[in-house]
Design a protein around this motif. Structure first.
Motif, PDB file in Angstrom:
ATOM      1  N   ASN A 157       0.757  -1.165   0.078  1.00  0.00           N
ATOM      2  CA  ASN A 157      -0.088  -0.018   0.158  1.00  0.00           C
ATOM      3  C   ASN A 157       0.716   1.293  -0.006  1.00  0.00           C
ATOM      4  O   ASN A 157       0.376   2.349  -0.403  1.00  0.00           O
ATOM      5  CB  ASN A 157      -1.055  -0.038   1.081  1.00  0.00           C
ATOM      6  N   CYS A 192       1.314   3.773   2.189  1.00  0.00           N
ATOM      7  CA  CYS A 192       1.065   4.943   2.854  1.00  0.00           C
ATOM      8  C   CYS A 192       2.217   5.692   3.232  1.00  0.00           C
ATOM      9  O   CYS A 192       3.077   5.330   3.340  1.00  0.00           O
ATOM     10  CB  CYS A 192       0.374   4.431   4.200  1.00  0.00           C
ATOM     11  N   PRO A 234       6.288  -1.222   4.193  1.00  0.00           N
ATOM     12  CA  PRO A 234       6.554  -1.803   3.010  1.00  0.00           C
ATOM     13  C   PRO A 234       8.089  -2.082   2.445  1.00  0.00           C
ATOM     14  O   PRO A 234       8.380  -2.802   1.826  1.00  0.00           O
ATOM     15  CB  PRO A 234       5.866  -0.946   2.106  1.00  0.00           C
ATOM     16  N   GLN A 284      -0.590  -7.226   7.535  1.00  0.00           N
ATOM     17  CA  GLN A 284      -0.794  -5.717   7.498  1.00  0.00           C
ATOM     18  C   GLN A 284      -2.050  -5.317   6.731  1.00  0.00           C
ATOM     19  O   GLN A 284      -2.677  -4.298   7.266  1.00  0.00           O
ATOM     20  CB  GLN A 284       0.096  -5.026   6.767  1.00  0.00           C
ATOM     21  N   HIS A 311      -8.161  -3.300   5.873  1.00  0.00           N
ATOM     22  CA  HIS A 311      -7.829  -2.075   5.326  1.00  0.00           C
ATOM     23  C   HIS A 311      -9.404  -1.440   4.562  1.00  0.00           C
ATOM     24  O   HIS A 311      -9.682  -2.167   4.058  1.00  0.00           O
ATOM     25  CB  HIS A 311      -6.778  -1.919   4.091  1.00  0.00           C
ATOM     26  N   ARG A 347      -4.095   7.047   1.686  1.00  0.00           N
ATOM     27  CA  ARG A 347      -4.809   6.028   2.308  1.00  0.00           C
ATOM     28  C   ARG A 347      -5.797   5.295   1.285  1.00  0.00           C
ATOM     29  O   ARG A 347      -6.430   3.920   1.510  1.00  0.00           O
ATOM     30  CB  ARG A 347      -5.823   6.317   3.648  1.00  0.00           C
TER      31      ARG A 347
HETATM   32 FE1  SF4 Z   1       0.735  -0.848   4.805  1.00  0.00          FE
HETATM   33 FE2  SF4 Z   1      -0.616  -0.255   7.097  1.00  0.00          FE
HETATM   34 FE3  SF4 Z   1       1.777   0.844   6.544  1.00  0.00          FE
HETATM   35 FE4  SF4 Z   1      -0.419   1.529   5.147  1.00  0.00          FE
HETATM   36  S1  SF4 Z   1       0.044   1.503   7.109  1.00  0.00           S
HETATM   37  S2  SF4 Z   1       1.960   1.072   4.209  1.00  0.00           S
HETATM   38  S3  SF4 Z   1      -1.557  -0.395   4.989  1.00  0.00           S
HETATM   39  S4  SF4 Z   1       1.325  -1.561   6.744  1.00  0.00           S
END
Ligand code: SF4
Ligand code: SAM
Length: 420
Positions: free
Chosen positions: A147, A149, A155, A189, A226, A265
């Motif tokens: 993702n 974010c 990641p 995650q 998510h 997001r």
């Molecule tokens: Fe991934 Fe959660 Fe981090 Fe966003 S907050 S990059 S969904 S692990």
């Protein structure tokens, strides 16, 4: 027998991975040491999601250097999100560490052990992920995150999403249930994207449906969901399966659309609101927990107020709040205008105070009600366990209740726990 000690900080995934590391160390002939100072081998399972966690890791590495100086045979292994792709840099800067291995790289751990003459030859990575005979076990089902974010380092440290085959997970849970585990929490995650990378592309609904048939298992939980990936089919599956608990962890992060966009997001406040409406319509008495970041770069007072208003409107059972912490490599670092530390702290306190009121009110409504608790252990003469909605309950009782589902009457409630 030589002793091992595992020091773990961070998320549930780290805790689950530490259990697996313990499993391997016991196969190598180590036994758990009561304290770090009595161990011959220590594993640091690390977190770097916020600077404060990373500083704790560096402090602990400094402390371990002192032990290694006086005890050269002492082995130090480091895993978790502190281990980035530049292992050579880590090795140069922390030469007292014997092995850096990436999160869930058990093959790397086994190779190291074999070289030391303590491992068992052959591929053992397919073994059950835990030696656990505990009532409640955590099962990683998907590693990494796609993702990105804008604030999040995960990641970069855990790589892209990689799902475990459905048969492997069902087999592991079946084995654990035979050994007495009554509840499993499926971890990732973003568990909602489970399976998209597997050849047959199963999804979380398929996995929950298969696990619901495992004999002996009483409850199934999963986290984290998510909001952009939580579809109606999954909501209906949760509602229809008797073992799947009425508890959803659905990180909101902010209650303002511009902030959500800057955070990357992938959803809006309106989408989130509608999703919660659907969930509450389909799953009766569902409990919701969330994560919120305060003090994201340029967060104005008005934007923060919108987050507070959203928390008041949704009334979550639990809110995990964190002050924004700039992380290396993440794109939010490009934003200047950091909110001042005092303001971040003030906003964090405001969220905590509001949530204590809301959770206190939600929990107080349970007083006098009968709830089902899965008993996980005992502490200071009381049994403790959780309701299906994930509320911690302490109860009196002389009989051996461990691992049992019991109906109890709630006598007292606080924002954080219930007495029965
Ligand atoms: Fe991934 Fe959660 Fe981090 Fe966003 S907050 S990059 S969904 S692990
Ligand atoms: N995957 C989940 C999600 O989609 O939100 C959460 C995983 S993240 C490792 C756990 C929580 O840490 C996040 O929900 C977020 O609130 C918090 N977090 C992550 N990066 C952060 C940062 N740079 N500063 C403050 N909090 C952060």
């Amino acid at each position: 027998m030589p002793g091992y000690y595992i020091w773990t900080i961070g998320c549930q995934m780290n805790k689950a991975e530490s259990q697996r590391v313990a499993y391997y160390l016991e196969l190598f002939g180590y036994q758990a040491a009561p304290v770090l100072q009595r161990a011959d081998l220590v594993v640091l399972n690390t977190c770097v999601v916020r600077q404060s966690a990373e500083s704790k890791v560096i402090g602990t590495l400094g402390y371990l250097k002192g032990i290694k100086n006086s005890k050269p045979d002492f082995s130090i292994l480091v895993t978790g999100c502190f281990v980035d792709s530049d292992v050579k840099w880590l090795e140069r800067n922390f030469p007292h560490v014997d092995l850096f291995f990436k999160p869930s790289d058990y093959a790397g751990l086994l190779r190291w052990a074999e070289k030391q003459g303590i491992g068992i030859p052959g591929d053992r990575t397919g073994l059950p992920s835990t030696k656990s005979t505990s009532v409640s076990a955590s099962i990683p089902i998907i590693q990494g995150c796609n993702n990105f974010c804008s604030y999040c380092i995960v990641p970069y440290r855990r790589g892209r999403e990689k799902s475990r085959p459905i048969e492997e997970i069902v087999c592991e849970v079946t084995e654990l249930a035979k050994r007495g585990t009554r509840e499993v929490t499926l971890l990732g995650q973003n568990v909602n994207s489970y399976g998209h990378d597997l050849p047959t592309q199963p999804n979380l609904s398929n996995l929950l449906t298969e696990l619901n048939d495992v004999d002996g298992l009483a409850r199934i939980r999963f986290l984290t969901s998510h909001p952009k990936d939580m579809g109606q089919k999954l909501i209906q599956t949760i509602a229809s399966l008797d073992k799947v608990c009425e508890h959803i962890s659905l990180p909101l992060q902010a209650g303002d659309n511009d902030l959500l966009k800057a955070m990357r997001r992938g959803y809006t406040v309106e989408h989130y609101r509608q999703l919660v409406g659907n969930i509450r319509n389909c799953i009766s008495e569902v409990a919701l927990s969330t994560d919120v970041i305060v003090g994201f770069p340029n967060e104005t007072e008005e934007q923060f107020e919108r987050t507070l208003a959203m928390l008041e409107e949704i009334r979550f059972d639990t809110v995990h709040v964190a002050a924004y912490s700039p992380r290396p490599g993440t794109s939010s670092r490009e934003y200047k205008d950091e909110v001042l530390p005092d303001i971040k702290k003030e906003r964090l306190n405001k969220v905590e105070m509001l949530q204590a009121d809301i959770a206190g009110d939600i929990n107080s409504r349970l007083t006098g009600k009968i709830v089902e608790v899965l008993v996980e252990g005992s502490k200071r003469g009381k049994w403790y366990g959780r309701t299906r909605s994930n509320k911690l309950v302490f109860c009196e009782g002389d009989n051996d209740c461990l691992g049992r589902l019991i109906d109890v009457t709630i006598t007292k409630a606080s924002p954080w726990a219930l007495q029965a």
